[in-house]
Design an enzyme around this catalytic site. Structure first.
Site, PDB file in Angstrom:
ATOM      1  N   ARG A 267      37.336  32.402  43.034  1.00 37.87           N
ATOM      2  CA  ARG A 267      38.209  32.412  40.996  1.00 37.87           C
ATOM      3  C   ARG A 267      40.212  33.076  42.301  1.00 37.87           C
ATOM      4  O   ARG A 267      39.607  34.077  42.670  1.00 37.87           O
ATOM      5  CB  ARG A 267      38.052  32.356  40.299  1.00 37.87           C
ATOM      6  N   HIS A 271      40.473  36.147  35.558  1.00 42.91           N
ATOM      7  CA  HIS A 271      39.241  36.022  34.248  1.00 42.91           C
ATOM      8  C   HIS A 271      39.489  35.059  32.849  1.00 42.91           C
ATOM      9  O   HIS A 271      39.244  33.422  33.383  1.00 42.91           O
ATOM     10  CB  HIS A 271      38.552  37.047  33.686  1.00 42.91           C
ATOM     11  N   TYR A 281      41.157  45.033  39.887  1.00 45.74           N
ATOM     12  CA  TYR A 281      40.440  45.392  40.631  1.00 45.74           C
ATOM     13  C   TYR A 281      39.933  44.557  41.901  1.00 45.74           C
ATOM     14  O   TYR A 281      38.364  44.447  42.328  1.00 45.74           O
ATOM     15  CB  TYR A 281      39.089  44.835  39.420  1.00 45.74           C
TER      16      TYR A 281
END
Lengths: 368, 325
Positions: A267, A271, A281
């Site tokens: 991705r 999210h 992250y």
């Protein structure tokens, strides 16, 4: 010292060796595995590219609409076009689809009007008023629940002796840790139910990296415990994704039971549009690595080489898609106002006293 | 008419409904050859074959997902949870998924599944088998929750539950399975869902109960006849939706009410009934509403369960208090 009964290290590496990653088209658009090249006509290859480009535009426009506050919950899909659209390309209209919430592009390709997908995102009941020939239920929010439901659906198809009809469903690398994912595969194996399960391994469950989900070296190997075939495929390679999905569907239709496919994908964005910042992250290296593996880049190169695709064609398609999406968003704005009394009416086919009384109360309020 | 135990009445309802409608499927843990741990599905595997009566893997959540998918495919799944204490493993399928489907789909797709399960105290089961968890279910809009108190009702209510177009949780109190027999017609019949039953007519006080507690309430009522107290016993039969009309009508007649449930006191079905009666019939009440329940502890260790469970004696005391107020 006595010899140990079992060589654990050999055992673990033999498991890993059983799940090699299938690839046909490398990141530069070169065929690396001619033997398993799927039997797709030029028109079909172009159609697959069109769907992937369409999905990228849908992603871009959805992000923009979300920023303007015109979408509700939206799970970005950029980077997963091969994993999503090339797998869906191997299914037929009559197949039943149990999507996760990131699988809206396949749901639209399966027959959901874009305007209804937007209404679903906004939390409007009209988004779930599915056309009669759309064999799907709305995207699942509870991670993993779609695996057990898809299994039940496929057991039903088998019981009803539906020929040439399967069920397919997707979750992610995070979802693969859910008990329901195992239960779905295990039941489907026991009932030999015609279902194709996908784990789209895009590297992160929101922020939690793949390696923190499981010590299993592949997620495809989770199939072994259920006694069903599991395949790992390059999820950025549309030809490989299509080929393994086609084989899985054929296997299921022939009465052999379920298959698990792990697509190795990425991705590129956050999210969701609800404030997730992937740079918290993910290192820049990770974005760079995966963007070089963009499924659109390699498939574009492959098709251009064959003389099947051009920049102009792509630009026209992008403009046309943007316009379609603009119209769909406008159409979604026209949806009727929702009423609490309608919700109450929808709760049961045969309601009890409490519901009947509340319908009366809310109708009185709403008619003022 | 045959003289049947409640478990036999349940088997007969399943058998006749399977014969009538080939879309009815039974599945769960040990329901096949073994006929279920309580023999509710005795003989059905041999009669209808393993496609229609199947042993699933031991995983409640999977069983719930299977029921969901089968219902979407037009079947009428009747899933068994071996003991209702195991429902936590399948809460999402029942409450998160089945209950919400009709609402979510704008009424266009319904989910005619039945979740059958034994529950209830007093039969010395291990931990996590006996809890009265109907309150958890009844709090979920979209479900119907049915609890029979006798063999006749069990057959008629289960037949209705299977034919119902909504998801139904059908809870069978283990102490009722074989403790007594009833005249049960051999032919099929239905007892409507969502309708309470006046189990015994009376004029001084209304006792509202469901499941096994109806038996204890009837015992208490019989005991009190000796003291010339006329007790009306109402069996809710369905704890969601609740038939307030029947309850309120009775309370308006007697002017007094005692609510009885086997579950603990906090939250739950009894409090809902009391709250609704207070709002609908407060001016008919001549005394505070009595409430007989188990105490608010975890379901007790086996050796003390009969001290913990509400009994006819507790109900008798509560009725006296209410009548003498």
């Amino acid at each position: 010292m006595a010899k140990q009964p079992v060589d654990y290290e050999a055992l673990l590496s033999s498991v890993e060796a059983s799940f090699p990653m299938v690839q046909i088209l490398d990141k530069d658009g070169k065929i690396v595995n001619e033997d398993i090249m799927p039997d797709l006509s030029d028109d079909e290859l172009v159609e697959l590219m069109r769907r992937m480009v369409w999905s990228r535009v849908l992603h871009d426009r959805s992000m923009a609409l979300a920023r303007q506050g015109r979408l509700g919950f939206y799970a970005p899909t950029m980077g997963q076009e091969a994993s999503q659209l090339a797998s869906h390309f191997a299914f037929k209209k009559q197949d039943w689809f149990y999507p996760g919430y990131r699988d809206v592009p396949q749901l639209i390709q399966h027959g959901l009007p874009v305007s209804q997908a937007f209404l679903w995102s906004r939390g409007h009941v009209e988004g779930n008023n599915y056309p009669d020939d759309l064999h799907a239920i709305p995207p699942q929010i509870i991670i993993g629940a779609q695996f057990i439901q898809a299994m039940g659906n496929a057991v039903g198809q088998k019981m009803a002796k539906k020929e040439d009809e399967v069920t397919f469903t997707y979750t992610g690398d995070g979802g693969s840790s859910q008990g329901d994912v195992y239960e779905g595969m295990n039941f489907a194996g026991r009932y030999k139910a015609p279902v194709v399960f996908f784990i789209q391994n895009n590297g992160y469950a929101i922020s939690t990296p793949r390696e923190k989900q499981s010590a299993a070296m592949t997620l495809a190997q989770k199939s072994a415990a259920a006694g069903i075939p599991g395949i790992q495929v390059d999820g950025m390679d549309p030809l490989a994704v299509y080929a393994v999905t086609k084989q899985a569907r054929d296997w299921a239709v022939a009465g052999n039971g379920p298959v698990l496919i792990e697509t190795i994908t990425s991705r590129f964005g956050p999210h969701s549009t609800s404030g997730d910042d992937p740079t918290r992250y993910r290192e820049q290296d990770s974005f760079d690595y995966w963007e070089q593996r963009d499924p659109l880049i390699r498939f574009r190169k492959f098709l251009e080489e064959k003389g099947l695709w051009s920049e102009k064609q792509e630009e026209e398609l992008i403009e046309k898609t943007k316009e379609e999406i603009k119209q769909a968003a406008k159409e979604a704005d026209q949806a009727p106002k929702m009423l609490i009394s309608d919700f109450l009416k929808n709760m049961y086919q045969e309601p009890g006293q409490n519901i009947k009384e509340q319908i009366e109360k809310y109708e009185a309020k709403e008619s003022k | 008419m045959a003289n049947l135990t409640m478990i036999q009445a349940i088997t007969e309802a399943l058998d006749q409904e399977m014969a009538r409608d080939e879309k009815v499927l039974i599945f769960g843990e040990d329901v096949g050859k073994n006929g279920g741990v309580f023999r509710a599905t005795q003989g059905l595997f041999d009669k209808y074959g393993e496609d229609r009566v199947s042993d699933t893997p031991l995983a409640e959540s999977g069983i719930g997902g299977m029921a969901f998918g089968l219902a979407v495919q037009g079947f009428r799944p009747v899933m068994e949870i071996q003991f209702f204490g195991f429902v936590f493993e399948v809460m999402d399928s029942i409450v998160g998924q089945m209950a919400r489907t009709s609402y979510r789909m704008g009424g266009k797709l319904n989910l005619p599944a039945v979740v059958r399960s034994p529950f209830g105290g007093g039969v010395h089961t291990p931990e996590m088998h006996a809890d009265s968890l109907e309150g958890l279910m009844a709090q979920s809009p979209g479900l119907k929750v049915v609890i029979p108190s006798n063999p006749y009702d069990a057959k008629g209510l289960l037949t209705s539950a299977i034919r119902d177009e909504d998801p139904v949780v059908f809870l069978e109190h283990m102490k009722l399975y074989r403790s007594f027999r009833d005249e049960v017609p051999e032919e099929q019949y239905t007892v409507p869902l969502g309708k309470a039953n006046v189990s015994k007519e009376g004029s001084d006080v209304t006792v509202v109960a469901y499941g096994y507690m109806v038996r204890e309430a009837l015992k208490a009522a019989e005991e009190l006849e000796k003291d010339d107290v006329s007790v009306e016993v109402i069996d809710l039969r369905t704890v969601s939706p609740i038939d307030y009309e029947t309850v309120v009508k009775s309370v308006e007649k007697t002017g007094r009410m005692v609510m009885v449930q086997e579950a603990q006191r906090q939250a739950g079905v009894g409090n809902t009934v009391i709250s609704e009666v207070s709002q609908r019939a407060i001016l008919s009440l001549e005394a505070p509403i009595g409430f007989v329940t188990a105490p608010d502890t975890v379901y007790p260790f086996g050796q003390v369960e009969n001290i913990w469970l509400p009994s006819a004696k507790d109900i008798t005391e509560a009725i006296k208090e209410t009548v003498e107020f």
